[in-house]
Each structure stands twice: as structure tokens, then as C-alpha cells.
Design an enzyme around this catalytic site. Sequence first.
Site, PDB file in Angstrom:
ATOM      1  N   SER A 137       0.840  -1.191   0.000  1.00  0.00           N
ATOM      2  CA  SER A 137       0.000   0.000   0.000  1.00  0.00           C
ATOM      3  C   SER A 137       0.879   1.246   0.000  1.00  0.00           C
ATOM      4  O   SER A 137       1.718   1.415  -0.881  1.00  0.00           O
ATOM      5  CB  SER A 137      -0.980  -0.049   1.178  1.00  0.00           C
ATOM      6  OG  SER A 137      -2.024   0.873   1.015  1.00  0.00           O
ATOM      7  N   ASP A 263      -9.501  -3.540  -6.456  1.00  0.00           N
ATOM      8  CA  ASP A 263      -9.032  -2.875  -5.237  1.00  0.00           C
ATOM      9  C   ASP A 263      -9.842  -1.603  -5.014  1.00  0.00           C
ATOM     10  O   ASP A 263      -9.795  -0.683  -5.833  1.00  0.00           O
ATOM     11  CB  ASP A 263      -7.543  -2.534  -5.400  1.00  0.00           C
ATOM     12  CG  ASP A 263      -6.921  -1.922  -4.147  1.00  0.00           C
ATOM     13  OD1 ASP A 263      -7.663  -1.442  -3.265  1.00  0.00           O
ATOM     14  OD2 ASP A 263      -5.681  -1.905  -4.074  1.00  0.00           O
ATOM     15  N   HIS A 289      -7.862  -5.009  -1.658  1.00  0.00           N
ATOM     16  CA  HIS A 289      -6.694  -4.239  -1.244  1.00  0.00           C
ATOM     17  C   HIS A 289      -5.910  -5.035  -0.206  1.00  0.00           C
ATOM     18  O   HIS A 289      -6.346  -5.208   0.929  1.00  0.00           O
ATOM     19  CB  HIS A 289      -7.123  -2.892  -0.657  1.00  0.00           C
ATOM     20  CG  HIS A 289      -5.962  -1.991  -0.334  1.00  0.00           C
ATOM     21  ND1 HIS A 289      -5.261  -1.313  -1.302  1.00  0.00           N
ATOM     22  CD2 HIS A 289      -5.368  -1.678   0.852  1.00  0.00           C
ATOM     23  CE1 HIS A 289      -4.293  -0.607  -0.736  1.00  0.00           C
ATOM     24  NE2 HIS A 289      -4.337  -0.824   0.568  1.00  0.00           N
TER      25      HIS A 289
END
Length: 317
Positions: A137, A263, A289
Amino acid sequence: MNYPAPSWLPGGHLQTIYPATCIAKPKVAYRRERWETPDGDFIDIDFADGQTGRPFIVLFHGLEGSSDSHYARALMARILSLGWSGAVPHFRGCSGEMNHAPRFYHSGDAQEVDWIIRRLADRYKASSAKFYVTGVSLGGNVLLRWLGESQHRAEFVDAACAVSAPLDLAGGGEALSSGLNMLYTRAFLQTLKPKCLQKLKQFPSLFDRDTMLRARNLYEFDNIVTAPLHGYRDVDDYWDRASAKHVLPDITVPTLVLNARNDPFLPARHLPRTASSCVKLEYPEHGGHVGFAVGGPPGRIDWLPQRMLHFLEGEGC
């Protein structure tokens, strides 16, 4: 390795939330070190100690993540089972104790990552079979920024991997500012705002308290806190200049960029289509995600570490 999405876990939201909250995380025995930063602050790094002479892997966590995040525990447990060693550096303020300097961390923090990676490499690269660096991320975006900005100077790293990185920060920020995605935004703000109140106790004039508390989304929060604290003109300048999509053509280290097309943090239309020949853009249809759960209920979170290690060990430019 194709990602086999479970039929019982449909959609990007379930594939994001369920693995992070409902699947048991493996236990990892970390050893913590505190490093003083060049500007007089500190960071905490959690080490997973394996066998000498085996590969060493670094993982940079996501926004408000830590070494306890499900993806960190899954990866570190996997490498320890192989005899490898690893480290999870905490971005400033993410290790459970507020940092001392008038700053936090951000998606373009390549200078910080450069210092951490080089110090770890100085210590471990000579005694390790391979030296790998990964990020998830926000940590994935920062890692890609560092790889692209460093170019050939990063080639002491044998291979790298970025998972669910917000490659286009403006596109991701827009997605997180409406609809069901506000669930994620509220979760981030619930931890970011208390940290900001602590920071204002250290530095009372750092930013406007009331404006910060009124922030309803990451655009407003980054505009009053993240961007000005870290040298950006405003949130638009920050989200543009810090986006990893701009430097993908400049990366010279073998790198996997893994983003699910469903995502919720970055819609598929914002995924870059081109990169350098050393970068593998892998965009499976499913995964959410940093989710990528597999198997029957209650599911497992071991596919992602396996995919990462498969690339790091076997694929290159």
C-alpha cells in the site's frame, strides 16, 4: 501464479476487509531495535531473525500499518519457515510511540526509505544470499518512488515487490472520498487525528487544530497536515509529485507491481499501462486491497507471501 479468488468471498470490499479482520494471523517473534534518525528523531524496526547465509527481506507497511498488520505477519512467518530473515521498519509514529520531530510520514518519503534500506543493506547484504525489498500500500508506493528516483544506485537490491500500491494518489484519493469507500477513510482518520492531537501538544502551532478535526476525507486531511508538513505546496502538489506512476519507467531493479483490479483503494482505470522492462505489472481481476485470501472458509492469507517470494526468487529483468 494466478490468484484463485474464493467463490465464497465475492467483491473487492469483502476481499479487502475479511482477510484483514477475520482470518487468524500467524504468530511471529519479533526483535525490536530503535534507530536514531539523521534529524534527531527515531524509528523502530522489528526484525525476524532466521539463519545466517539465507536471504534477507525488508517490508515497508501501509498507511497506519505496522509489523502486526496481517500482511506483515503472513510474510514474516513465511520467510522464517524457510530460514530467511527480515525486517519491518515502522514509519514515524507507527510503532506505538509518537515520534519526536514535527513530521510524520508520507507516500513520497523516498529519502527516509533510502536511509533505512542502505543501513539494513550495510548490515545484512554481505551475510545474506540475497537482499530483497518489498512494500505494501503506502509502503509500496514509497518503495517504488525510491526505486525510480535511485535508478542504478538501487541495484544493490536483488529484487523488489510492491503490493496494492496507490500508484495514482489522486485517483485513489478520489475513490476513497465517496460511497462505501468512506468506511476506509473513516478508519484511517480515527487513528490519524488522535496522532495529530498528540503532535500539537509537542508543537502547538504546527497546523490548525480545528481544520484538522473537521477533515472529512484524506484530501482535506492531507491538505492541512501531510502536504505542508513534508514540503509540498498543497494536497494536489503532494498527490501528483508523490505518485509512483511517474517513475515506473525509471526502475532498473527487477520489480513486481501487484494490484488487484477490484481494489477499492485504486480503481482499475487508474492502473498504469507502461513501465520499464524490469517491472512486471500484474493486475489480477480479484484480490481487493492487500487481501488475496485463498481456500475454503475461514480462508488463508498465505497466497500473497508465496506470490511475492516466487517473483523475488525466480523472475528478473
